[in-house]
Write a protein that holds these residues in place. Sequence first.
Motif, PDB file in Angstrom:
ATOM      1  N   PHE A 102       0.813  -1.221   0.000  1.00  0.00           N
ATOM      2  CA  PHE A 102       0.000   0.000   0.000  1.00  0.00           C
ATOM      3  C   PHE A 102       0.846   1.270   0.000  1.00  0.00           C
ATOM      4  O   PHE A 102       0.597   2.193  -0.774  1.00  0.00           O
ATOM      5  CB  PHE A 102      -0.926  -0.025   1.227  1.00  0.00           C
ATOM      6  CG  PHE A 102      -1.678   1.254   1.443  1.00  0.00           C
ATOM      7  CD1 PHE A 102      -2.787   1.563   0.675  1.00  0.00           C
ATOM      8  CD2 PHE A 102      -1.259   2.172   2.411  1.00  0.00           C
ATOM      9  CE1 PHE A 102      -3.474   2.751   0.857  1.00  0.00           C
ATOM     10  CE2 PHE A 102      -1.949   3.358   2.599  1.00  0.00           C
ATOM     11  CZ  PHE A 102      -3.054   3.641   1.822  1.00  0.00           C
ATOM     12  N   SER A 106       0.756   3.692  -3.198  1.00  0.00           N
ATOM     13  CA  SER A 106      -0.058   4.890  -3.006  1.00  0.00           C
ATOM     14  C   SER A 106       0.790   6.152  -3.115  1.00  0.00           C
ATOM     15  O   SER A 106       0.329   7.175  -3.642  1.00  0.00           O
ATOM     16  CB  SER A 106      -0.762   4.856  -1.652  1.00  0.00           C
ATOM     17  OG  SER A 106      -1.564   3.717  -1.579  1.00  0.00           O
ATOM     18  N   LEU A 109       1.148   6.791  -6.707  1.00  0.00           N
ATOM     19  CA  LEU A 109      -0.136   7.224  -7.294  1.00  0.00           C
ATOM     20  C   LEU A 109      -0.416   8.693  -6.977  1.00  0.00           C
ATOM     21  O   LEU A 109      -0.819   9.460  -7.866  1.00  0.00           O
ATOM     22  CB  LEU A 109      -1.282   6.352  -6.764  1.00  0.00           C
ATOM     23  CG  LEU A 109      -2.675   6.761  -7.247  1.00  0.00           C
ATOM     24  CD1 LEU A 109      -2.861   6.460  -8.728  1.00  0.00           C
ATOM     25  CD2 LEU A 109      -3.777   6.062  -6.452  1.00  0.00           C
ATOM     26  N   VAL A 110      -0.176   9.095  -5.722  1.00  0.00           N
ATOM     27  CA  VAL A 110      -0.454  10.481  -5.341  1.00  0.00           C
ATOM     28  C   VAL A 110       0.466  11.438  -6.103  1.00  0.00           C
ATOM     29  O   VAL A 110       0.027  12.489  -6.586  1.00  0.00           O
ATOM     30  CB  VAL A 110      -0.319  10.684  -3.813  1.00  0.00           C
ATOM     31  CG1 VAL A 110      -0.457  12.153  -3.452  1.00  0.00           C
ATOM     32  CG2 VAL A 110      -1.353   9.864  -3.075  1.00  0.00           C
ATOM     33  N   ALA A 113      -0.869  11.573  -9.643  1.00  0.00           N
ATOM     34  CA  ALA A 113      -2.179  12.223  -9.709  1.00  0.00           C
ATOM     35  C   ALA A 113      -2.060  13.723  -9.477  1.00  0.00           C
ATOM     36  O   ALA A 113      -2.648  14.524 -10.220  1.00  0.00           O
ATOM     37  CB  ALA A 113      -3.117  11.603  -8.683  1.00  0.00           C
ATOM     38  N   SER A 114      -1.292  14.143  -8.465  1.00  0.00           N
ATOM     39  CA  SER A 114      -1.234  15.582  -8.183  1.00  0.00           C
ATOM     40  C   SER A 114      -0.527  16.328  -9.315  1.00  0.00           C
ATOM     41  O   SER A 114      -0.885  17.453  -9.647  1.00  0.00           O
ATOM     42  CB  SER A 114      -0.578  15.862  -6.836  1.00  0.00           C
ATOM     43  OG  SER A 114       0.740  15.393  -6.841  1.00  0.00           O
ATOM     44  N   ARG A 124       6.625  19.411  -4.078  1.00  0.00           N
ATOM     45  CA  ARG A 124       5.285  19.514  -3.475  1.00  0.00           C
ATOM     46  C   ARG A 124       4.496  18.218  -3.632  1.00  0.00           C
ATOM     47  O   ARG A 124       3.946  17.718  -2.645  1.00  0.00           O
ATOM     48  CB  ARG A 124       4.515  20.679  -4.098  1.00  0.00           C
ATOM     49  CG  ARG A 124       4.892  21.980  -3.470  1.00  0.00           C
ATOM     50  CD  ARG A 124       3.987  23.058  -3.940  1.00  0.00           C
ATOM     51  NE  ARG A 124       4.424  24.329  -3.420  1.00  0.00           N
ATOM     52  CZ  ARG A 124       3.720  25.431  -3.518  1.00  0.00           C
ATOM     53  NH1 ARG A 124       2.561  25.420  -4.124  1.00  0.00           N
ATOM     54  NH2 ARG A 124       4.165  26.538  -3.017  1.00  0.00           N
ATOM     55  N   LEU A 128       3.273  15.982  -0.524  1.00  0.00           N
ATOM     56  CA  LEU A 128       1.847  15.685  -0.414  1.00  0.00           C
ATOM     57  C   LEU A 128       1.643  14.171  -0.329  1.00  0.00           C
ATOM     58  O   LEU A 128       0.883  13.672   0.509  1.00  0.00           O
ATOM     59  CB  LEU A 128       1.111  16.240  -1.644  1.00  0.00           C
ATOM     60  CG  LEU A 128      -0.392  16.027  -1.693  1.00  0.00           C
ATOM     61  CD1 LEU A 128      -1.102  16.946  -0.720  1.00  0.00           C
ATOM     62  CD2 LEU A 128      -0.935  16.272  -3.104  1.00  0.00           C
ATOM     63  N   ILE A 132      -0.179  12.210   2.686  1.00  0.00           N
ATOM     64  CA  ILE A 132      -1.428  11.445   2.500  1.00  0.00           C
ATOM     65  C   ILE A 132      -1.202   9.969   2.815  1.00  0.00           C
ATOM     66  O   ILE A 132      -1.972   9.344   3.556  1.00  0.00           O
ATOM     67  CB  ILE A 132      -1.965  11.610   1.053  1.00  0.00           C
ATOM     68  CG1 ILE A 132      -2.454  13.040   0.843  1.00  0.00           C
ATOM     69  CG2 ILE A 132      -3.096  10.618   0.774  1.00  0.00           C
ATOM     70  CD1 ILE A 132      -2.858  13.361  -0.585  1.00  0.00           C
ATOM     71  N   SER A 136      -2.796   8.139   6.101  1.00  0.00           N
ATOM     72  CA  SER A 136      -3.771   7.051   5.931  1.00  0.00           C
ATOM     73  C   SER A 136      -3.221   5.734   6.481  1.00  0.00           C
ATOM     74  O   SER A 136      -3.975   4.939   7.032  1.00  0.00           O
ATOM     75  CB  SER A 136      -4.264   6.902   4.489  1.00  0.00           C
ATOM     76  OG  SER A 136      -3.297   7.259   3.586  1.00  0.00           O
ATOM     77  N   PHE A 140      -5.458   4.161   9.345  1.00  0.00           N
ATOM     78  CA  PHE A 140      -6.188   2.920   9.063  1.00  0.00           C
ATOM     79  C   PHE A 140      -5.449   1.675   9.577  1.00  0.00           C
ATOM     80  O   PHE A 140      -6.023   0.863  10.285  1.00  0.00           O
ATOM     81  CB  PHE A 140      -6.475   2.797   7.561  1.00  0.00           C
ATOM     82  CG  PHE A 140      -7.474   3.803   7.078  1.00  0.00           C
ATOM     83  CD1 PHE A 140      -8.814   3.671   7.397  1.00  0.00           C
ATOM     84  CD2 PHE A 140      -7.073   4.906   6.336  1.00  0.00           C
ATOM     85  CE1 PHE A 140      -9.742   4.607   6.972  1.00  0.00           C
ATOM     86  CE2 PHE A 140      -7.992   5.844   5.916  1.00  0.00           C
ATOM     87  CZ  PHE A 140      -9.331   5.700   6.229  1.00  0.00           C
TER      88      PHE A 140
END
Lengths: 149, 492
Positions: A102, A106, A109-110, A113-114, A124, A128, A132, A136, A140
């Motif tokens: 994970f 992730s 991916l972030v 995506a950003s 940045r 970020l 994130i 998480s 979690f």
Amino acid sequence: MGRDHWSAAGLALLAIGYLLAGRRYPLDTLATPGPGLVPLVAGVALLAVAIWLFITANRAGLADAATTGGLIEPAPRRAAGRPLVLAAALVIYAAVLPALGFVVSSFALVVVASRLIGAAGWWRPALLALGITGVSYLLFARWLGVPLP
Amino acid sequence: MSDLFVALTPANLLACFVGTVLGTIVGVLPGLGPAGAMALVLPLTIKLGPTAGLIMLAGIYYGAMYGGSTTSILVNVPGEAASVVTTIDGYRLARKGRAGAALAVAAIASFVAGTFSVVALQVAAPLVARAALAFGPAEYFALGLLGLVLLANLTGRSRAKSLAMVLLGVMLATIGMDPLGGAVRFTFDLAGAQAGLSFVAVTTGLFGVAEVLASMTEPEAASAVARVKFRELYPSREELRRSVPPMLRGTVLGFLVGLMPGPAATIASFVSYGVEKKVSKHRAELGSGAIEGVAGPEAANNAAAGGGMIPLLSLGLPFTPSTAVLLSGMLLMSVTPGPFLLRDHPRVFWGVIGSFYVGNVMLLLLNLPLVGLFARIATIPPRYLMPAVLVLCAVAAYSDNNNIFDVWVMVAAGIAGWAMRALDFSPAPLVLGLVLGPMLERSLLQALTIARGDIGGLWASWPAAGMLVAAALASVAPAVSALVRRMSRRAV
């Protein structure tokens, strides 16, 4: 052929494929209905609705133009290429998630995506992504005990 | 009834507080709606246990209705669909320097309507549940069918498209084990597919991932927000006096519309605005910054959120995507909504209803002083927010069954949802078809078996026959009215 015609054709193909795949499930009798009954009804109904959509597609387009009377201008849209790239990134994410886990998947991916959504540079997005993913994971996996890949 | 006070235990109060704050934030943020947000926090709420978990989910559901108005008024950007109509007069009031008054009236209208709808819910839900105890499979099949037909009529611009989405949802629901015989269908030997498509994975995909993808092609919202000081939040006596009649009309209308399937809160707000345009004393001012245009619709969308809880709690039938997520949450927590909910889980039933009262007070107290803060949340750039939504979606989808197959389902649903938006298909009917599909199949097969294959058994009882006739009428009504319109146009 307009957009709605293509949508109707796609739905019809889907319905036919579903009906063909559903042939292997028995219908049995109405008194003891088998697992094939509802798929048959749903597939035939979708096929009928797809034909209806195909026939009415032209009329709907004309009615839309008539009701808005050109008063509502479509909002200027940005290029559709970037969502496609993000969609591809999501497919890769799902593919590598079991192998990389994970946190690493992730994080990547972030960052991607950003950048695609409009963040400039690399610092940045990286910060970020760290924030994130870290929050998480702690929230979690550690605090709530939710199992993550 | 004494179980109403379950909502006042510290843990439940905290769950209610967190839910309403999250709901307000979701309402404020354009893009992510209440259904998507509720699906995102499902794994978290399951850990809290049924009562606190459902109180938090419900808090998000009605908190979003409160928050949606804030950005409609201050930025002219509706946070969610049910607040679109509030932009018309709300934003014009803000431009006239009456933003504070509009925000206060929106919060008061939401509070009045929210509280009224809970009282009505408290009275009506047990009565409906008692009546539904007499329902057998044929009645449930007829009710589910009627719900889906009405849903297709009321959602989106094209009935054919909505109906196609409902059927697609029913078809997706047939993946996995069949509800009666246990035969495995349409799994194509994929690991993880036997249990069927995860509702959480489909919902997070359609309402979370698809929103992120769609937001990339939409123009960025304005980021300037008018600052509103606390002392400006007083409506004048005249504004308050003018708000009362539309608020009351909106409350009653909204509650009744809320009982119907479909995007009830959105429809309720538009219906209320339409009614104000016809009956309000100040109807000429509507559209140019009239307080009635805020008070009516804001009351209506909150009352509709309460009304939508009745079919869920007393019949076990969700008619909106948000209540479908609530249903999914209940099932995951081993609580089955429906006529037996009150008998089997009175603490959950009354605890959730009690939390509505508490939540409404919390929302009023929160929204008035913190309105400026919530409005500023709307200006967080999507490049920071959207990646977080993607990660949360992945966590929610994976943790539903702890398998990667559900992450694939989420990604596929996200990409499909984005394409559906681009082609003008609404995802809401698909979600409801997916949720109601197994119930429809089970009740149809059971009804046929009970009637020994006699198809007339489906309409042998009065309630079943009545609902099937209503469904048939609802199916042909739009076509008939279009025909009549065409003929009368020709006659002219």
